[in-house]
Every structure is written in C-alpha cells, then in structure tokens.
Design an enzyme around this catalytic site. Sequence first.
Site, PDB file in Angstrom:
ATOM      1  N   HIS A   1      48.203  58.575  36.868  1.00  0.00           N
ATOM      2  CA  HIS A   1      47.205  58.473  37.938  1.00  0.00           C
ATOM      3  C   HIS A   1      46.969  59.795  38.689  1.00  0.00           C
ATOM      4  O   HIS A   1      45.845  60.183  38.953  1.00  0.00           O
ATOM      5  CB  HIS A   1      47.624  57.366  38.913  1.00  0.00           C
ATOM      6  CG  HIS A   1      46.495  56.768  39.677  1.00  0.00           C
ATOM      7  ND1 HIS A   1      46.445  55.446  40.031  1.00  0.00           N
ATOM      8  CD2 HIS A   1      45.356  57.310  40.158  1.00  0.00           C
ATOM      9  CE1 HIS A   1      45.329  55.204  40.688  1.00  0.00           C
ATOM     10  NE2 HIS A   1      44.650  56.326  40.790  1.00  0.00           N
TER      11      HIS A   1
ATOM     12  N   ASP B   1      38.072  49.588  34.693  1.00  0.00           N
ATOM     13  CA  ASP B   1      39.047  50.591  35.140  1.00  0.00           C
ATOM     14  C   ASP B   1      39.843  50.048  36.321  1.00  0.00           C
ATOM     15  O   ASP B   1      39.298  49.847  37.402  1.00  0.00           O
ATOM     16  CB  ASP B   1      38.311  51.868  35.572  1.00  0.00           C
ATOM     17  CG  ASP B   1      39.268  52.961  36.013  1.00  0.00           C
ATOM     18  OD1 ASP B   1      39.737  53.718  35.142  1.00  0.00           O
ATOM     19  OD2 ASP B   1      39.572  53.050  37.229  1.00  0.00           O
TER      20      ASP B   1
HETATM   21  P1  NAD Z   1      31.759  54.772  43.840  1.00  0.00           P
HETATM   22  O1  NAD Z   1      31.298  56.172  43.868  1.00  0.00           O
HETATM   23  O2  NAD Z   1      31.647  53.979  42.600  1.00  0.00           O
HETATM   24  O3  NAD Z   1      31.011  54.051  45.035  1.00  0.00           O
HETATM   25  C1  NAD Z   1      31.185  52.697  45.298  1.00  0.00           C
HETATM   26  C2  NAD Z   1      30.376  52.333  46.550  1.00  0.00           C
HETATM   27  O4  NAD Z   1      29.016  52.723  46.385  1.00  0.00           O
HETATM   28  C3  NAD Z   1      30.337  50.820  46.759  1.00  0.00           C
HETATM   29  O5  NAD Z   1      31.464  50.390  47.480  1.00  0.00           O
HETATM   30  C4  NAD Z   1      29.050  50.650  47.533  1.00  0.00           C
HETATM   31  O6  NAD Z   1      29.240  50.948  48.891  1.00  0.00           O
HETATM   32  C5  NAD Z   1      28.164  51.735  46.920  1.00  0.00           C
HETATM   33  N1  NAD Z   1      27.307  51.218  45.835  1.00  0.00           N
HETATM   34  C6  NAD Z   1      27.688  50.812  44.599  1.00  0.00           C
HETATM   35  N2  NAD Z   1      26.609  50.451  43.867  1.00  0.00           N
HETATM   36  C7  NAD Z   1      25.545  50.622  44.664  1.00  0.00           C
HETATM   37  C8  NAD Z   1      24.161  50.412  44.482  1.00  0.00           C
HETATM   38  N3  NAD Z   1      23.671  49.965  43.335  1.00  0.00           N
HETATM   39  N4  NAD Z   1      23.329  50.695  45.521  1.00  0.00           N
HETATM   40  C9  NAD Z   1      23.812  51.161  46.688  1.00  0.00           C
HETATM   41  N5  NAD Z   1      25.114  51.383  46.929  1.00  0.00           N
HETATM   42  C10 NAD Z   1      25.972  51.118  45.921  1.00  0.00           C
HETATM   43  O7  NAD Z   1      33.256  54.791  44.418  1.00  0.00           O
HETATM   44  P2  NAD Z   1      34.718  54.407  44.002  1.00  0.00           P
HETATM   45  O8  NAD Z   1      34.974  52.960  44.042  1.00  0.00           O
HETATM   46  O9  NAD Z   1      35.565  55.296  44.826  1.00  0.00           O
HETATM   47  O10 NAD Z   1      34.877  54.922  42.486  1.00  0.00           O
HETATM   48  C11 NAD Z   1      34.601  54.111  41.371  1.00  0.00           C
HETATM   49  C12 NAD Z   1      35.854  53.801  40.585  1.00  0.00           C
HETATM   50  O11 NAD Z   1      36.533  55.002  40.233  1.00  0.00           O
HETATM   51  C13 NAD Z   1      36.923  53.040  41.391  1.00  0.00           C
HETATM   52  O12 NAD Z   1      36.594  51.679  41.569  1.00  0.00           O
HETATM   53  C14 NAD Z   1      38.128  53.283  40.544  1.00  0.00           C
HETATM   54  O13 NAD Z   1      38.112  52.451  39.396  1.00  0.00           O
HETATM   55  C15 NAD Z   1      37.929  54.742  40.148  1.00  0.00           C
HETATM   56  N6  NAD Z   1      38.660  55.665  41.044  1.00  0.00           N
HETATM   57  C16 NAD Z   1      39.713  56.349  40.520  1.00  0.00           C
HETATM   58  C17 NAD Z   1      40.422  57.226  41.310  1.00  0.00           C
HETATM   59  C18 NAD Z   1      41.567  57.982  40.714  1.00  0.00           C
HETATM   60  O14 NAD Z   1      42.342  58.589  41.461  1.00  0.00           O
HETATM   61  N7  NAD Z   1      41.731  57.985  39.412  1.00  0.00           N
HETATM   62  C19 NAD Z   1      40.072  57.431  42.653  1.00  0.00           C
HETATM   63  C20 NAD Z   1      38.985  56.729  43.163  1.00  0.00           C
HETATM   64  C21 NAD Z   1      38.273  55.860  42.339  1.00  0.00           C
END
Ligand code: NAD
Length: 281
Positions: free
Chosen positions: A109, A46
């Site tokens: 988006h 994504d």
């Molecule tokens: P997420 O909830 O996936 O959290 C990511 C964070 O969690 C990492 O940076 C790390 O600090 C922690 N983490 C990840 N794996 C872990 C583990 N195994 N153990 C401990 N900590 C861990 O947050 P995100 O990146 O905001 O969301 C995921 C994806 O969603 C984004 O990368 C993006 O592709 C999508 N997204 C989309 C929108 C949108 O507006 N459409 C907005 C935000 C995110």
Amino acid sequence: MTFSPVLTFNDGNTIPQLGYGVWQVEDDIAEKVVVQAFEAGFRHIDTAKIYGNEAGVGRAIERSGLKPEEIFITTKLWNADQGYESTLKAFEESMDRLGLETLDMYLIHWMQPKQDKYVDTWKALIELQKQGRVKTIGVSNFTKAGLQRLIDETGVVPAINQVELHPFFNQAELREFNASKGILTQAWSPLGQGGELLESSIIGQIAAKHGATPAQVVIAWHLAVGNVVIPKSVTESRIRENYAALDVSLDETDVQAINGMDKSAEGAGRIGADPAVSDFA
Ligand code: NAD
C-alpha cells in the site's frame, strides 16, 4: 454493454483499465455499491485491508453471481503488516475476508521508507505469486528510487504503481519512469476527490463540447493517457455516469489542455501524502 478496455501487465496478465474504488466506504455500504458497480458494467474493484471493507466486497462478489474469471479484484497490504512472514499472514486474512481462492492483484500500500521493510515485503509478494495465490503483484505510492531498489534487489519488476494522479497532479515524470520499466501507472483520487477540479472552466468547456459531464471528461483523459483509473462514488447515478465515460473520446487538443492543468511546477496539486517521506502507523 460496453466493457472497459484492458491493459496488459509485464507478467502477461491483463487488467480492465477502468475500475471502481471503495476507499472511505463502510463495509455494508461497500456490499451495496459494489453490486451497483457490477450492474453498471465495472468488473474491476480496488479495495485494501485498511479500508475495512474487504468482507463487504466479498459479499458483493458472491451476490453478483459473477465468476472469478469475469472480475478483477485488487487488495493492498497495510503498512503495519510489512515484513516477510507478516505479509504472508496478512494476505491469508484478506483472502478470508474477500472469500476468494486466488487474488487478481496484491499491492504494497505504501513504501514507508523509514520503516524500510518494503524489500522483504516485496519478496513475500513474489512468493505468493510463485505459489499461484495471486496472479499479479505490484505496489502503491512508490517513488522512482523505491521501484529501482525493488528491481535491483529482487530482479522482479512490479506490474503496476498506483499513485495519486489527476489533472492538477499528473505525475508526468513518474509515469514516464514507470513506462520505461514496463510498469503500468494506476491513478488514485483520479477525480481529485471531486470539487475544484470538476468545477474548473477547462474541464467544463471540454464537457460541453462532448455533451459529457466533468467527471466523465476527467476519466476519459486518464484512459486517453494510458492510466488505469479507479474513480469512487457511492451514488448509483454517478457510478453509472463514471462508467459511461468509456463512451467519451477526447481529441488531442482536449488531452493537451488537460495536461496543462498540472500544478506540480508550483509545488501544488498534491492532495494526499508524499510517499517519499510519509510514515503512517
Ligand atoms: P476520487 O478522485 O475518485 O473522487 C471521489 C469523489 O468524487 C466522490 O466521493 C465524490 O465526491 C466525487 N465524485 C465521484 N463521481 C462523481 C461524479 N460523477 N460527479 C461529481 N462528483 C463525483 O477519490 P478517491 O476515492 O480518493 O480515489 C478513488 C479510489 O482510489 C479510492 O476509492 C481507492 O480505491 C483508491 N485510493 C488509493 C489510495 C492509495 O493510497 N493507494 C489512496 C486514495 C485512494
């Protein structure tokens, strides 16, 4: 290797339920971590124009040697590009950066209600799907009213709605609405961006019971309730750990306990912007 279960869209195409997100990952790091994600078993990536890493994702696809039909790539149309002609142009630019001929899924988006261009933008996505440039079209950060308007004005129901969704903000009402229209729900920030959620005692107890990690329990909950889920990490061990959540199966008591963590009744839980009012430049 275990592969992710797939869910079927209202257009007949399928999506791996567990994917890998690359928000806030710089372009050259994206190339490295997407290769690691493919090696771990992820087949669904994504990205978005605004993440600035479509080119890095494209290089990772090339390096992986995986065929287009073996992977599922999503990118998103940025707010400034909304409108019919500008969407068609932005799509081609994204495809050039990704190095792809056909895209698996293209999303609007954000709804941007003040801008009020999302119906015309949706018409451009319908056209791209008709032309075969994109297999599946959907939206991100849409409210019930926004979805209903797209349906009423075009007759084409989005395949998916990608929204903020994690145990502290579980979107029960929107998930029910999406399901009633045949729209899949995809969870962004599925781990609540780490921190408090993963340290909570309820998640910790369920993790101990299953010999799993807190992140795996949260991902397993998303899978159990039917969400498409795209956790992000740039740490290789965590990328593998998150993928291995596929081997964790929660029982009904666990799912109910995690359902009970929602804070939206107290007006809390949301981390990001509210799509009903957000207006990004
Ligand atoms: P997420 O909830 O996936 O959290 C990511 C964070 O969690 C990492 O940076 C790390 O600090 C922690 N983490 C990840 N794996 C872990 C583990 N195994 N153990 C401990 N900590 C861990 O947050 P995100 O990146 O905001 O969301 C995921 C994806 O969603 C984004 O990368 C993006 O592709 C999508 N997204 C989309 C929108 C949108 O507006 N459409 C907005 C935000 C995110």
